[in-house]
Design a protein around this motif. Sequence first.
Motif, PDB file in Angstrom:
ATOM      1  N   GLU A  79       0.812  -1.218   0.000  1.00  0.00           N
ATOM      2  CA  GLU A  79       0.000   0.000   0.000  1.00  0.00           C
ATOM      3  C   GLU A  79       0.850   1.275   0.000  1.00  0.00           C
ATOM      4  OE1 GLU A  79      -3.784  -0.265   2.401  1.00  0.00           O
ATOM      5  OE2 GLU A  79      -2.582  -1.832   3.375  1.00  0.00           O
ATOM      6  N   GLY A  80       0.403   2.232  -0.803  1.00  0.00           N
ATOM      7  CA  GLY A  80       1.027   3.539  -0.817  1.00  0.00           C
ATOM      8  C   GLY A  80       2.389   3.607  -1.478  1.00  0.00           C
ATOM      9  N   ALA A  81       2.839   2.503  -2.062  1.00  0.00           N
ATOM     10  CA  ALA A  81       4.131   2.520  -2.763  1.00  0.00           C
ATOM     11  C   ALA A  81       4.003   3.290  -4.071  1.00  0.00           C
ATOM     12  CB  ALA A  81       4.616   1.106  -3.027  1.00  0.00           C
ATOM     13  N   GLU A  82       5.142   3.746  -4.578  1.00  0.00           N
ATOM     14  CA  GLU A  82       5.161   4.503  -5.827  1.00  0.00           C
ATOM     15  C   GLU A  82       6.192   3.891  -6.763  1.00  0.00           C
ATOM     16  OE1 GLU A  82       5.969   9.053  -7.495  1.00  0.00           O
ATOM     17  OE2 GLU A  82       6.061   8.629  -5.345  1.00  0.00           O
ATOM     18  N   ILE A  83       5.734   3.475  -7.935  1.00  0.00           N
ATOM     19  CA  ILE A  83       6.618   2.915  -8.962  1.00  0.00           C
ATOM     20  C   ILE A  83       6.638   3.919 -10.105  1.00  0.00           C
ATOM     21  CG2 ILE A  83       7.183   0.901 -10.341  1.00  0.00           C
ATOM     22  CD1 ILE A  83       6.891   0.297  -7.357  1.00  0.00           C
ATOM     23  N   ARG A  84       7.769   4.562 -10.293  1.00  0.00           N
ATOM     24  CA  ARG A  84       7.836   5.714 -11.186  1.00  0.00           C
ATOM     25  C   ARG A  84       8.176   5.337 -12.635  1.00  0.00           C
ATOM     26  NH1 ARG A  84      11.126   9.727  -6.997  1.00  0.00           N
ATOM     27  NH2 ARG A  84       9.352  10.150  -5.617  1.00  0.00           N
ATOM     28  N   HIS A  85       8.263   6.363 -13.443  1.00  0.00           N
ATOM     29  CA  HIS A  85       8.483   6.259 -14.886  1.00  0.00           C
ATOM     30  C   HIS A  85       9.667   5.351 -15.227  1.00  0.00           C
ATOM     31  CE1 HIS A  85       8.923   7.569 -19.050  1.00  0.00           C
ATOM     32  NE2 HIS A  85      10.147   7.988 -18.803  1.00  0.00           N
ATOM     33  N   CYS A  86       9.403   4.364 -16.071  1.00  0.00           N
ATOM     34  CA  CYS A  86      10.431   3.471 -16.625  1.00  0.00           C
ATOM     35  C   CYS A  86      11.133   2.605 -15.583  1.00  0.00           C
ATOM     36  CB  CYS A  86      11.457   4.251 -17.442  1.00  0.00           C
ATOM     37  SG  CYS A  86      10.791   4.810 -19.025  1.00  0.00           S
ATOM     38  N   ALA A  87      10.541   2.431 -14.419  1.00  0.00           N
ATOM     39  CA  ALA A  87      11.088   1.438 -13.483  1.00  0.00           C
ATOM     40  C   ALA A  87      10.938   0.049 -14.102  1.00  0.00           C
ATOM     41  CB  ALA A  87      10.352   1.511 -12.156  1.00  0.00           C
ATOM     42  N   PHE A  88      11.886  -0.832 -13.821  1.00  0.00           N
ATOM     43  CA  PHE A  88      11.893  -2.183 -14.397  1.00  0.00           C
ATOM     44  C   PHE A  88      11.985  -3.195 -13.266  1.00  0.00           C
ATOM     45  CE2 PHE A  88      14.653  -5.428 -16.881  1.00  0.00           C
ATOM     46  CZ  PHE A  88      13.550  -6.230 -17.111  1.00  0.00           C
ATOM     47  N   VAL A  89      10.867  -3.850 -12.990  1.00  0.00           N
ATOM     48  CA  VAL A  89      10.861  -4.916 -11.997  1.00  0.00           C
ATOM     49  C   VAL A  89      10.934  -6.239 -12.741  1.00  0.00           C
ATOM     50  CG1 VAL A  89       9.656  -5.973 -10.065  1.00  0.00           C
ATOM     51  CG2 VAL A  89       9.485  -3.501 -10.430  1.00  0.00           C
ATOM     52  N   ARG A  90      12.077  -6.910 -12.626  1.00  0.00           N
ATOM     53  CA  ARG A  90      12.284  -8.149 -13.379  1.00  0.00           C
ATOM     54  C   ARG A  90      11.549  -9.335 -12.771  1.00  0.00           C
ATOM     55  NH1 ARG A  90      18.616  -8.668 -13.813  1.00  0.00           N
ATOM     56  NH2 ARG A  90      18.025 -10.810 -14.341  1.00  0.00           N
ATOM     57  N   GLY A  91      11.183  -9.211 -11.489  1.00  0.00           N
ATOM     58  CA  GLY A  91      10.441 -10.280 -10.840  1.00  0.00           C
ATOM     59  C   GLY A  91      11.043 -10.662  -9.512  1.00  0.00           C
ATOM     60  N   SER A  92      10.301 -11.486  -8.765  1.00  0.00           N
ATOM     61  CA  SER A  92      10.704 -11.932  -7.429  1.00  0.00           C
ATOM     62  C   SER A  92      11.028 -10.728  -6.547  1.00  0.00           C
ATOM     63  CB  SER A  92      11.900 -12.886  -7.507  1.00  0.00           C
ATOM     64  OG  SER A  92      11.560 -14.047  -8.221  1.00  0.00           O
ATOM     65  N   ALA A  93      10.062  -9.811  -6.459  1.00  0.00           N
ATOM     66  CA  ALA A  93      10.281  -8.584  -5.702  1.00  0.00           C
ATOM     67  C   ALA A  93       9.097  -8.296  -4.786  1.00  0.00           C
ATOM     68  CB  ALA A  93      10.499  -7.398  -6.636  1.00  0.00           C
ATOM     69  N   ILE A  94       9.415  -7.838  -3.576  1.00  0.00           N
ATOM     70  CA  ILE A  94       8.419  -7.332  -2.637  1.00  0.00           C
ATOM     71  C   ILE A  94       8.760  -5.878  -2.373  1.00  0.00           C
ATOM     72  CG2 ILE A  94       7.491  -7.510  -0.304  1.00  0.00           C
ATOM     73  CD1 ILE A  94       8.163 -10.507  -0.405  1.00  0.00           C
ATOM     74  N   VAL A  95       7.835  -4.999  -2.733  1.00  0.00           N
ATOM     75  CA  VAL A  95       8.023  -3.562  -2.557  1.00  0.00           C
ATOM     76  C   VAL A  95       7.155  -3.127  -1.390  1.00  0.00           C
ATOM     77  CG1 VAL A  95       7.822  -1.286  -3.618  1.00  0.00           C
ATOM     78  CG2 VAL A  95       8.526  -3.263  -5.007  1.00  0.00           C
ATOM     79  N   GLY A  96       7.772  -2.615  -0.336  1.00  0.00           N
ATOM     80  CA  GLY A  96       7.078  -2.341   0.914  1.00  0.00           C
ATOM     81  C   GLY A  96       6.136  -1.159   0.870  1.00  0.00           C
ATOM     82  N   ARG A  97       5.370  -1.032   1.919  1.00  0.00           N
ATOM     83  CA  ARG A  97       4.404   0.047   2.068  1.00  0.00           C
ATOM     84  C   ARG A  97       5.112   1.399   2.039  1.00  0.00           C
ATOM     85  NH1 ARG A  97       2.597  -1.663   6.458  1.00  0.00           N
ATOM     86  NH2 ARG A  97       3.569  -0.192   7.890  1.00  0.00           N
TER      87      ARG A  97
END
Length: 223
Positions: A79-97
């Motif tokens: 919740e409340g996370a921000e993924i900005r322009h052109c970010a690249f999440v390749r996988g197996s990731a946990i992005v915290g609150r």
Amino acid sequence: MEQCKIENMYDLKETIAAQLFQGVQYPWEVLSRISSFIIELGSTLDEAVFEKRGENIWVARSAVTAPTACLNGPLIIDEGAEIRHCAFVRGSAIVGRGAVVGNSTELKNVVLFNGVQVPHYNYVGDSILGYKSHMGAGSITSNVKSDKTLVVVKNGTEQIETGLKKFGAMLGDHVEVGCNSVLNPGTVIGRNTNIYPLSMVRGVISGGSIYKNKNEIAQKQGV
């Protein structure tokens, strides 16, 4: 290596992945389990809070994700996370609150605790970043040794063989990494430590310190 133990690095109340760390001593022991943990946890998440956006991808409805961001699973964005322009999440990731993943930042096999910021041109792979840790612009985790041998965590004369070929960095809570720094494979940085810009860091760095270079590490007062 008492200072490298999970309880001395992280506040597990500040991550949706607290159960991932149960039953192990050192944070790098969970790296091989992140992907399967996400898949297991994702299936239990409240659909009123999290939207499933593809195979093994769960994004909190309150999170903000740029249309240009590339999101690959397994992935949980809290919740409340921000993924900005052109970010690249390749996988197996946990992005915290409340975490921020910024412009052209790449994530792979990571846990970002709540409030983590990797906002500008960062690479974070096979790593765990503690509560409110921050990586300055251009700073990266190098996760494979140049000779491709297995990573060993070193603290003076103490050594722990991890059995891992890929191991970036373990950052404790409230760690500040200066711009354009490189954290070499097997780096472990204790809580409340600051790393100077343009640093090349390896091994275990004590909590509550200021890392200027490998020969100049000052202890903070009152920490």
